[in-house]
Design a protein around this motif. Sequence first.
Motif, short mmCIF file in Angstrom:
data_model
loop_
_atom_site.label_atom_id
_atom_site.label_comp_id
_atom_site.label_asym_id
_atom_site.label_seq_id
_atom_site.Cartn_x
_atom_site.Cartn_y
_atom_site.Cartn_z
N THR A 22 5.00 4.75 5.90
CA THR A 22 5.67 5.83 5.19
C THR A 22 6.74 5.30 4.25
OG1 THR A 22 5.25 7.51 6.87
CG2 THR A 22 7.18 7.85 5.48
N LEU A 23 7.62 4.45 4.77
CA LEU A 23 8.70 3.93 3.93
C LEU A 23 8.17 3.06 2.80
CD1 LEU A 23 11.77 4.52 4.12
CD2 LEU A 23 10.53 5.14 6.16
N LEU A 24 7.17 2.26 3.06
CA LEU A 24 6.62 1.41 2.00
C LEU A 24 5.94 2.26 0.93
CD1 LEU A 24 6.32 -1.43 0.92
CD2 LEU A 24 4.22 -1.65 2.27
N HIS A 25 5.17 3.25 1.33
CA HIS A 25 4.52 4.13 0.35
C HIS A 25 5.56 4.90 -0.48
CE1 HIS A 25 0.13 4.08 0.98
NE2 HIS A 25 0.44 3.67 2.20
N ALA A 26 6.58 5.45 0.18
CA ALA A 26 7.61 6.21 -0.52
C ALA A 26 8.39 5.32 -1.49
CB ALA A 26 8.54 6.88 0.48
N CYS A 27 8.77 4.13 -1.03
CA CYS A 27 9.50 3.20 -1.90
C CYS A 27 8.62 2.72 -3.04
CB CYS A 27 10.01 2.00 -1.09
SG CYS A 27 11.40 2.41 -0.01
N ASN A 28 7.35 2.52 -2.77
CA ASN A 28 6.42 2.09 -3.80
C ASN A 28 6.43 3.08 -4.97
OD1 ASN A 28 4.26 0.33 -4.78
ND2 ASN A 28 2.90 2.04 -4.36
N GLU A 29 6.38 4.35 -4.64
CA GLU A 29 6.37 5.39 -5.67
C GLU A 29 7.75 5.55 -6.32
OE1 GLU A 29 5.33 10.15 -6.18
OE2 GLU A 29 4.48 9.05 -4.48
N TYR A 30 8.78 5.58 -5.50
CA TYR A 30 10.13 5.88 -5.99
C TYR A 30 10.73 4.74 -6.82
CZ TYR A 30 14.75 8.08 -5.84
OH TYR A 30 15.95 8.69 -6.16
N TYR A 31 10.46 3.50 -6.39
CA TYR A 31 11.05 2.34 -7.07
C TYR A 31 10.05 1.58 -7.93
CZ TYR A 31 15.12 3.25 -4.19
OH TYR A 31 16.21 3.85 -3.60
N GLY A 32 8.84 2.09 -8.07
CA GLY A 32 7.86 1.47 -8.95
C GLY A 32 7.50 0.05 -8.54
N LEU A 33 7.12 -0.11 -7.29
CA LEU A 33 6.78 -1.45 -6.79
C LEU A 33 5.40 -1.92 -7.25
CD1 LEU A 33 8.10 -1.14 -3.11
CD2 LEU A 33 9.33 -1.90 -5.17
N HIS A 34 4.56 -0.99 -7.64
CA HIS A 34 3.21 -1.29 -8.14
C HIS A 34 2.30 -1.92 -7.09
CE1 HIS A 34 4.77 -0.18 -12.03
NE2 HIS A 34 5.72 -1.09 -11.91
N LEU A 35 2.52 -1.57 -5.83
CA LEU A 35 1.64 -2.04 -4.76
C LEU A 35 0.40 -1.15 -4.71
CD1 LEU A 35 4.28 -2.59 -1.95
CD2 LEU A 35 3.03 -4.37 -3.18
N GLN A 36 -0.73 -1.77 -4.42
CA GLN A 36 -1.98 -1.03 -4.24
C GLN A 36 -2.10 -0.61 -2.78
OE1 GLN A 36 -3.77 -0.34 -7.06
NE2 GLN A 36 -2.00 -1.36 -7.99
N ASP A 37 -2.88 0.43 -2.50
CA ASP A 37 -3.05 0.91 -1.13
C ASP A 37 -3.48 -0.20 -0.17
OD1 ASP A 37 -2.23 3.48 -1.70
OD2 ASP A 37 -4.26 4.27 -1.88
N ASP A 38 -4.36 -1.08 -0.62
CA ASP A 38 -4.81 -2.19 0.22
C ASP A 38 -3.65 -3.09 0.65
OD1 ASP A 38 -7.46 -1.89 0.80
OD2 ASP A 38 -8.07 -3.73 -0.21
N GLN A 39 -2.72 -3.33 -0.23
CA GLN A 39 -1.58 -4.19 0.08
C GLN A 39 -0.66 -3.54 1.12
OE1 GLN A 39 -0.63 -4.38 -4.17
NE2 GLN A 39 -0.49 -6.60 -3.92
N MET A 40 -0.55 -2.24 1.07
CA MET A 40 0.37 -1.55 1.97
C MET A 40 -0.13 -1.52 3.41
SD MET A 40 2.19 1.28 -0.39
CE MET A 40 0.88 1.75 -1.49
N LYS A 41 -1.40 -1.81 3.60
CA LYS A 41 -1.94 -1.89 4.97
C LYS A 41 -1.29 -3.02 5.76
CE LYS A 41 -6.31 -2.14 3.94
NZ LYS A 41 -7.78 -2.17 4.00
N LEU A 42 -0.67 -3.97 5.07
CA LEU A 42 -0.04 -5.10 5.74
C LEU A 42 1.06 -4.69 6.72
CD1 LEU A 42 0.18 -7.60 2.76
CD2 LEU A 42 -1.27 -7.83 4.79
N VAL A 43 1.67 -3.53 6.51
CA VAL A 43 2.75 -3.11 7.40
C VAL A 43 2.28 -2.16 8.51
CG1 VAL A 43 4.55 -3.47 5.65
CG2 VAL A 43 3.55 -1.19 5.96
N ALA A 44 1.01 -1.83 8.55
CA ALA A 44 0.50 -0.85 9.51
C ALA A 44 0.84 -1.22 10.96
CB ALA A 44 -1.02 -0.69 9.36
N GLY A 45 0.79 -2.45 11.31
CA GLY A 45 1.04 -2.89 12.68
C GLY A 45 2.49 -2.88 13.11
N PHE A 46 3.39 -2.51 12.20
CA PHE A 46 4.81 -2.51 12.53
C PHE A 46 5.32 -1.15 13.00
CE2 PHE A 46 4.27 -6.18 9.79
CZ PHE A 46 4.94 -7.15 10.52
N GLY A 47 4.46 -0.12 12.95
CA GLY A 47 4.86 1.20 13.42
C GLY A 47 5.21 1.18 14.90
N GLY A 48 6.17 2.03 15.27
CA GLY A 48 6.57 2.10 16.68
C GLY A 48 7.15 0.79 17.20
N GLY A 49 7.82 0.07 16.31
CA GLY A 49 8.38 -1.21 16.74
C GLY A 49 7.30 -2.15 17.21
#
Length: 140
Positions: A22-49
């Motif tokens: 959620t935070l990576l997707h929101a920051c990507n849009e808000y701050y113009g990080l230009h990350l693709q959806d595939d790249q954002m999957k890298l943080v999926a395993g960090f949910g719930g600590g």
Amino acid sequence: MMNLQDLTQKYYVEYDYNCAETLLHACNEYYGLHLQDDQMKLVAGFGGGMFVGSTCGALIGCVASLSEKIIETKAHDQLDVFRPAIQKCVRNFKEELKGTNCIEIKPLFHTKETKCLNTCLHAAKAMEKTMDELGIKSVL
């Protein structure tokens, strides 16, 4: 005008992402990080600590966003700028959420109805404060 908290709510509620995603997707849009959806999957395993209550995934999403925004090659090449930026992020997160580990934060902000939405919204607030301190503006 949308702020980071609005986008955070959108990604958490409408897209059902975990806190890190959620935070990576929101920051990507808000701050113009230009990350693709595939790249954002890298943080999926960090949910719930990391699903064991360790470092909050929302904090991981914030740190990942800062990394993308600041680092040009690798962390060691920009440590004089990068280290204090990450330290500000962690400080602001800890001030806003009273801890950095999921196991500490969950009892304060998690509810059965909204799950980790409140955690994510507070993380977004801390991230906006960090970016303001660093002079990084939204692209929206």
